[in-house]
Every structure is written in structure tokens, then in C-alpha cells.
Design an enzyme around this catalytic site. Structure first.
Site, PDB file in Angstrom:
ATOM      1  N   ASP A 198      -5.933   5.361  -0.829  1.00  0.00           N
ATOM      2  CA  ASP A 198      -4.927   4.734   0.158  1.00  0.00           C
ATOM      3  C   ASP A 198      -4.016   5.766   0.958  1.00  0.00           C
ATOM      4  O   ASP A 198      -3.090   5.204   1.429  1.00  0.00           O
ATOM      5  CB  ASP A 198      -4.434   3.608  -0.090  1.00  0.00           C
ATOM      6  N   GLN A 210      -4.325 -17.328  -3.165  1.00  0.00           N
ATOM      7  CA  GLN A 210      -4.524 -16.402  -4.592  1.00  0.00           C
ATOM      8  C   GLN A 210      -5.509 -17.227  -5.594  1.00  0.00           C
ATOM      9  O   GLN A 210      -6.331 -16.530  -5.967  1.00  0.00           O
ATOM     10  CB  GLN A 210      -3.324 -16.376  -5.420  1.00  0.00           C
ATOM     11  N   HIS A 267       0.777  -1.153  -0.147  1.00  0.00           N
ATOM     12  CA  HIS A 267      -0.061   0.080  -0.086  1.00  0.00           C
ATOM     13  C   HIS A 267       1.109   1.184   0.050  1.00  0.00           C
ATOM     14  O   HIS A 267       0.899   1.943   0.992  1.00  0.00           O
ATOM     15  CB  HIS A 267      -0.927   0.010   1.164  1.00  0.00           C
ATOM     16  N   ASN A 268       1.375   1.506  -1.221  1.00  0.00           N
ATOM     17  CA  ASN A 268       2.522   2.365  -1.334  1.00  0.00           C
ATOM     18  C   ASN A 268       2.022   3.511  -2.717  1.00  0.00           C
ATOM     19  O   ASN A 268       1.189   3.234  -3.100  1.00  0.00           O
ATOM     20  CB  ASN A 268       3.826   2.109  -1.545  1.00  0.00           C
ATOM     21  N   ASN A 269       2.897   4.466  -2.974  1.00  0.00           N
ATOM     22  CA  ASN A 269       2.495   5.249  -4.343  1.00  0.00           C
ATOM     23  C   ASN A 269       2.476   4.519  -5.360  1.00  0.00           C
ATOM     24  O   ASN A 269       1.892   4.854  -6.517  1.00  0.00           O
ATOM     25  CB  ASN A 269       3.505   6.322  -4.469  1.00  0.00           C
ATOM     26  N   LEU A 270       3.120   3.197  -5.519  1.00  0.00           N
ATOM     27  CA  LEU A 270       2.962   2.484  -6.524  1.00  0.00           C
ATOM     28  C   LEU A 270       1.614   1.810  -6.835  1.00  0.00           C
ATOM     29  O   LEU A 270       1.093   1.814  -8.071  1.00  0.00           O
ATOM     30  CB  LEU A 270       3.900   0.999  -6.596  1.00  0.00           C
ATOM     31  N   HIS A 271       1.047   1.259  -5.809  1.00  0.00           N
ATOM     32  CA  HIS A 271      -0.435   0.816  -5.696  1.00  0.00           C
ATOM     33  C   HIS A 271      -1.416   2.006  -5.974  1.00  0.00           C
ATOM     34  O   HIS A 271      -2.150   1.711  -6.872  1.00  0.00           O
ATOM     35  CB  HIS A 271      -0.626   0.447  -4.233  1.00  0.00           C
TER      36      HIS A 271
END
Length: 653
Positions: A396, A554, A355-359
Site C-alpha cells: 500500500d 462489520q 492505510h499508513n505505516n502501521l497497516h
């Protein structure tokens, strides 16, 4: 030519009036016709004042109003500001009368004999003179461009005729200087903003001119004559004032819409050039990666590397600019850049693996695909698109890398603040809007009060819908709605489902991307499991790094969460966009595909379907995970067998 027909002379100088003599003795003179339209005492005083002081008025206005040189004319031609006007008089019931009666003042008093006077009609026709056309089409020389002063303080108002010439000259100069690389960003921005405002004013005036399609000749251009003359001509001889202001609930006519779209696209291109050239420099590697922005399996990891760890900044800016939100809602580009920078910092605050800027960038790009490639953007208003993109970017914001359940079980301050309900989602929204309250980050500063309330409501609804505890209820409600004979889908619910599906869409992307996302998410879960162990809390699902079945988890996530979600979302989009598509059958849509009737095997062209690239990806990824699960099961069985052999006691001798 018949000498009864008036032939206007378009070659006269400004202020000259040409008259054509009529051989019919019974024709009304222009003076008599003018008096029939203008009989008030106030106007009579104005006429006497103008006649007594001719030097204080333009020659064309003086000669028209004074009436001294109009003698039995069927037409009169005069020029004002480079435009030619011809006033044609028609006798009562004549062929030249307008189709609809023009607005008139109260009728004249009845003569003594009791017979009301007959009235004719006047028609005004505006033509551009050949001289002005030649001048406007001429290309400025290098000497003229070299003498141009780019200061914007003393430019004419954007709604004046001179502004068009000034703007055109400046645009040519700017293009030349851009090619030479000899212009500052501030000067470029100011002059392009001025040119954009001029284009907006021109398009608005053109839209008003075309509003009355039933009488296109009965018009006077708003900026072609002085205000006093314009008001008199329009109110007396045309129906423009009655039709220029269209009621809010009346649909715009096609030609007005077409001109608006054409002008809007042009203005948007100018603003895009301002933001990308003068203010926001995109590295070449970022530009190259963003060329694939419309693809379903967009590689946000490559963008992260090209953007030097700032994917939200460049992708968010590109999307808001591409959809025209920067121009539409007057978002200052510098403020937008500041806002996106702070949002990016908030995503990196806790150094989360997932849950970061990539997401955030990945979800925003997936939302863009849903808006653009399916055609959903055609169903939404500009404000709804703006809210959807911003909600995707901030959904987020300042995520802690732990779940809502962890906050509740650990009794965090955030859980106490939001009473254990949608803890993280409430924080994302609240923190984002608190940020936008600061002047240097307020991208909403130019929204009206009503626009802000609608925007805020939409963002709150969308971000709250990303709470996984609402997942099954959200799908159940949408399925129930779609089962109705004539479903009516709320836009807030539709965009909320789209954002929720985009938030969990990584299993529906290409395998290499999905696998990388899965490993990052598991790393984050395991870190939470470590915290839970340290706090003496029970492990949350998938958070025990020693007892988690990755492949099986998954497979279950795809089969029970992602596949049903994408299926309902696709059904909803087809239900929404079907009527829009049926109204435009002649056009082609790259996001649609023919459907196959299961009974007849024939293609059905009546049922609208969107393309679903996620179906293939989900199938392929699930197949790979099942193969991996089989291998993992065999490996575990072999390991258990080896462990059993080791613990067996040695045989007795």
C-alpha cells in the site's frame, strides 16, 4: 605385526617419506606403478626437469615425483602443510584395490610377447597429523590477541588453509573486544564478513568432499596441497573430479545438505550479529515488543510507540534478517535501512488514519505468521520468501487514503495513468520499483537478471491481488482448484491469496486490536465521504458519516468477506503442506493439530491440519458486534420515537 604390512610413520617432519620394505619379490615397486599411471611424453619431461632441479620444488613433491628413494614399497607416507598422506599400493586383484576403478590414461603399449602387463591399484588416505590437531585446538593467549592487527587488506584468500586460523583468531579477539566495548562498528563488520566468507569456503569444500560417499577414502582435500600436486593426485588416484561437480538436476545427498544447513545457520548468526550490533541499533523497547512477533494477534500499536513512529523500519529489517534474506541475496544493510525509511515516509505522505505505516507493518507481521507458523516457508524458495516479504511491506506504498472508485469517479491523474484498472495497486508497485532503481535504495542490486525478473513478477502478482475487485474471482478460482482430485497450486497464486487475506485480517485479530483498526478505517472512509460531498459526487459505501451502521457493516464484512477468505486460505495451506507433513511424520510441528473425525469422534492422525487462531477471534468479534448492533438498533428506535413525539401537534382544547 606381520612384516608384510606397511606401517606408516605419522611423526616424520614435513617432506620426509617413510617406506616399508616388502618381502614378496614379485611385488611391483612404486616406480613401476607410477609409470603405469603416468606414461605421456610431457610427464616424462616434467619428471626429468624436477629431478634435475630438485631445489625448486618442495621436498615431498620432489621425492614422490622423482622416484629416487622408492624401492619396492607397499606404502609411502609424506606430510604437506601439516597434513599426512599415505599412498598404498595393491597388486592386481589384491584386497586393497578400490571398489571402482580409478581414471587412468590410455593403456601402455603391448609388450613384444603379446602379454598385456598387469596393473595394481593405488589408494590415497589423508590424515591430520597430531601436531596440527594440537596446534589448531590450542586457545590463543592474551599476549597473542593483543598483538593482533585487525586490518583486512592483507589477509590470506578465504579458500586457503591459513585463512581458517586467521578467522578463528580474529573471532576470539572480536568477542573479547565486544565484551570490553572497545571496537568500532566498521572494524567489527569487516572482520566478521571475512570470517563469514571463510566459513562459506570451508563448508563448500566439505560439501564437495562428501559428494562421493561411495569412496570416502579416495579423496584429496582441495586446499591441503599445492595446486599442481593436488591436480595430479586427484586426477590420477581419485574419482573426486568426476563427482565434485554435481549435475544441476541431481538431488544433493543427505550429508551434503546437512553440512550446508549447519554452516548456513552459523553464517546467518554471524551476519545477524553484524547487522544488529554494528549497523542497526534496535531500541530495547523495540526488542522487547519483537519477542512476540510470532503471535497471531501481534500488537503493532505497541511497536509503533516503541519504535518512535517507525514500525516498518524495525519490523521489516527484523523479518528480512530473520529469514536470512540479507545474507542470501547480499542486501547491503545500509541500503536496506535507507529503503525501509523511504517506504515508511511514503506511507505517511497523506497522513491516512488507516492505510499508513502501521497497516504496512501489521500486514507484514501477519504474512510472517502465515509463512513461519503454518510451515508455508518450507514450500517456498528463498527468492519467493524474499518477494513475499517485500510485497507485504510495499503493498500500500503511497496510498492516498481514498478508494480506487474515488480515483475513477474523480478522474484523478493516477486513474488516467492506469486506465481505471487497479489504480492504487498499480501505483504501489510502480512507485516501489521506481524507488529501487535509485542506487541508495536498491535492495535488489545483487540479484541476477533471472532472479530479478522472477522477483518482480511475483511482487506484481501479489500486490495486484490485493485489489478488492478481484476478491470473489480469486476465491472462486482457488475453490475450483482445490476441488480437483490432485490439485496443483501455482506458487504465485498461493502467495497472492495469502497476502490478500493478511491485508483484510484485522477482524480476525483480538478484539481490542480489531476495534481500533475498525475505527481508523471508518475515519478514513468518512474523510473520503467529505471529499465526495465537496466534489458533488455520490457517497461511496460506508463513507457517509451520518448514515453508516458501523456494527452491521462489520458483521457483514466478517461473514461475507473475511471468514470465507480465511477458510479458503486455510484449505489451500493444508492442501499444499499436507504432502510435506506426511513425509516428516516423525517430527513434531507446532503449527499442526489433530483432527476429529465427525463420524467416529476419534482423532485422525492422517489428515494434516494447521492451527487457525483466527476462527476464535472471528467468532468472538462477530458476537460482540451483534450485541452492539442490538444496542444500536434499540437506541435508534428510541431516538425515532422521541422525534415522533416532538413533531406531533398539540391536542385541540
Amino acid at each position: 605385526m606381520d612384516d608384510k604390512t606397511a606401517k606408516p610413520d605419522l611423526s616424520g617432519q614435513c617432506g620426509q617419506v617413510q617406506c616399508s620394505e616388502s618381502v614378496t619379490p614379485t611385488d611391483l615397486s612404486f616406480e613401476e606403478l607410477r609409470n603405469k599411471f603416468d606414461t605421456s611424453a610431457t610427464h616424462a619431461l616434467v619428471r626429468r626437469e624436477i629431478a634435475s632441479k630438485p631445489s625448486t620444488h618442495g621436498s615431498a613433491t620432489r621425492q614422490v615425483v622423482s622416484g629416487k628413494i622408492f624401492k619396492k614399497c607397499k606404502s609411502a607416507t609424506f606430510q604437506i602443510d601439516g597434513a599426512t598422506y599415505t599412498i598404498v599400493a595393491s597388486p592386481p586383484g589384491g584386497a586393497g584395490a578400490p571398489r571402482e576403478e580409478a581414471p587412468r590414461p590410455p593403456p601402455l603399449p603391448t609388450p613384444r610377447n603379446g602379454t598385456p602387463p598387469k596393473q595394481g591399484a593405488l589408494t590415497i588416505v589423508r590424515r591430520s597429523s597430531s601436531r596440527s590437531k594440537t596446534e589448531s585446538c590450542s586457545t590463543p593467549t592474551d599476549e597473542q590477541l593483543d598483538q593482533l592487527d585487525l586490518e583486512t587488506e592483507h589477509l590470506p584468500a578465504v579458500d586457503t588453509p591459513d585463512a581458517c586460523d586467521k578467522a578463528a583468531l580474529r573471532l576470539r579477539y572480536l568477542l573479547r573486544q565486544l565484551n570490553r566495548g572497545e571496537i568500532s562498528a566498521e572494524t567489527l563488520q569487516k572482520n566478521l564478513q571475512y570470517a563469514a566468507k571463510v566459513l562459506e569456503a570451508v563448508y563448500i569444500d566439505e560439501t564437495k568432499r562428501l559428494a562421493d560417499e561411495d569412496d570416502e577414502l579416495s579423496e584429496v582435500q582441495p586446499d591441503a596441497v599445492p595446486p599442481e600436486v593436488r591436480e595430479w593426485l586427484a586426477s590420477t588416484f581419485t574419482r573426486q573430479l568426476a563427482t565434485a561437480k554435481r549435475k544441476s538436476d541431481e538431488k544433493p545427498k543427505f550429508r551434503s545438505v546437512a553440512h550446508a544447513i549447519r554452516a548456513g545457520i552459523f553464517v546467518d548468526r554471524i551476519y545477524r550479529r553484524v547487522t544488529s550490533t554494528a549497523l542497526m541499533q534496535f531500541p530495547q523497547d523495540v526488542v522487547r515488543v519483537l519477542k512476540t512477533l510470532d503471535e497471531w494477534s501481534f500488537d503493532v500499536f505497541t511497536l509503533h510507540e516503541a519504535a518512535n513512529g517507525q514500525p516498518v523500519k524495525y519490523l521489516g529489517y527484523e523479518l528480512l534478517n530473520r529469514y536470512g534474506m540479507i545474507h542470501k541475496f547480499k542486501v547491503p544493510p545500509t541500503i536496506l535501512e535507507n529503503f525501509l525509511g523511504r517506504i515508511e515516509e511514503g506511507y505517511c505522505r497523506f497522513h491516512n488514519p488507516y492505510h499508513n505505516n502501521l497497516h504496512a507493518a501489521d500486514v507484514a507481521q501477519t504474512v510472517h505468521y502465515m509463512l513461519c507458523q503454518t510451515g508455508l516457508m518450507n514450500w517456498l524458495s528463498d527468492l519467493e520468501i524474499f518477494a513475499t516479504l517485500v510485497a507485504a511491506v510495499v503493498h500500500d506504498y503511497e496510498h492516498t487514503g481514498t478508494t480506487n472508485n474515488f480515483h475513477v469517479m474523480s478522474g484523478s491523474d493516477t486513474a488516467l495513468l492506469y486506465n481505471d484498472r487497479a489504480v492504487l495497486e498499480n501505483h504501489h508497485i510502480s512507485a516501489a520499483f521506481r524507488l529501487m532503481r535509485e542506487e541508495e535504495y536498491n535492495i535488489l542490486q545483487n540479484l541476477s537478471r533471472d532472479e530479478f525478473r522472477e522477483f518482480r513478477t511475483l511482487v506484481i502478482d501479489m500486490v495486484l491481488a490485493t485489489d478488492m475487485s478481484f476478491h470473489f474471482q480469486q476465491l472462486k478460482n482457488m475453490r475450483s482448484l482445490l476441488s480437483l482430485a490432485e490439485p496443483t497450486i501455482d506458487k504465485s497464486k498461493a502467495t497472492s491469496l495469502v497476502l490478500h487475506c493478511c491485508d483484510i485480517s484485522h477482524p480476525a485479530k483480538r478484539w481490542d486490536l480489531h476495534h481500533r483498526w475498525t475505527m481508523s478505517l471508518l475515519d478514513e472512509f468518512f474523510l473520503q465521504g467529505d471529499k465526495e460531498r465537496d466534489l458533488g459526487l455520490p457517497f461511496s459505501p460506508l463513507c457517509d458519516r451520518n448514515n453508516t451502521l458501523v456494527a452491521e457493516s462489520q458483521i457483514g464484512f466478517i461473514e461475507f468477506i473475511v471468514e470465507p477468505s480465511m477458510g479458503v486460505c486455510a484449505d489451500m495451506l493444508e492442501c499444499i503442506l499436507g504432502p510435506l507433513h506426511s513425509g516428516n511424520k516423525s517430527g513434531t510441528n507446532a503449527a499442526t493439530e489433530p483432527t476429529i473425525d465427525e463420524n467416529s469422534g476419534a482423532e485422525s492422525v492422517n489428515k494434516f491440519k494447521i492451527r487457525k487462531p483466527w476462527i476464535t477471534c472471528l467468532s468472538d468479534n462477530k458476537k460482540i458486534w451483534k450485541e452492539q448492533a442490538t444496542k444500536d438498533a434499540e437506541a435508534r428506535a428510541n431516538q425515532e420515537q422521541e422525534e415522533n413525539i416532538e413533531v406531533q401537534p398539540p391536542p385541540e382544547e
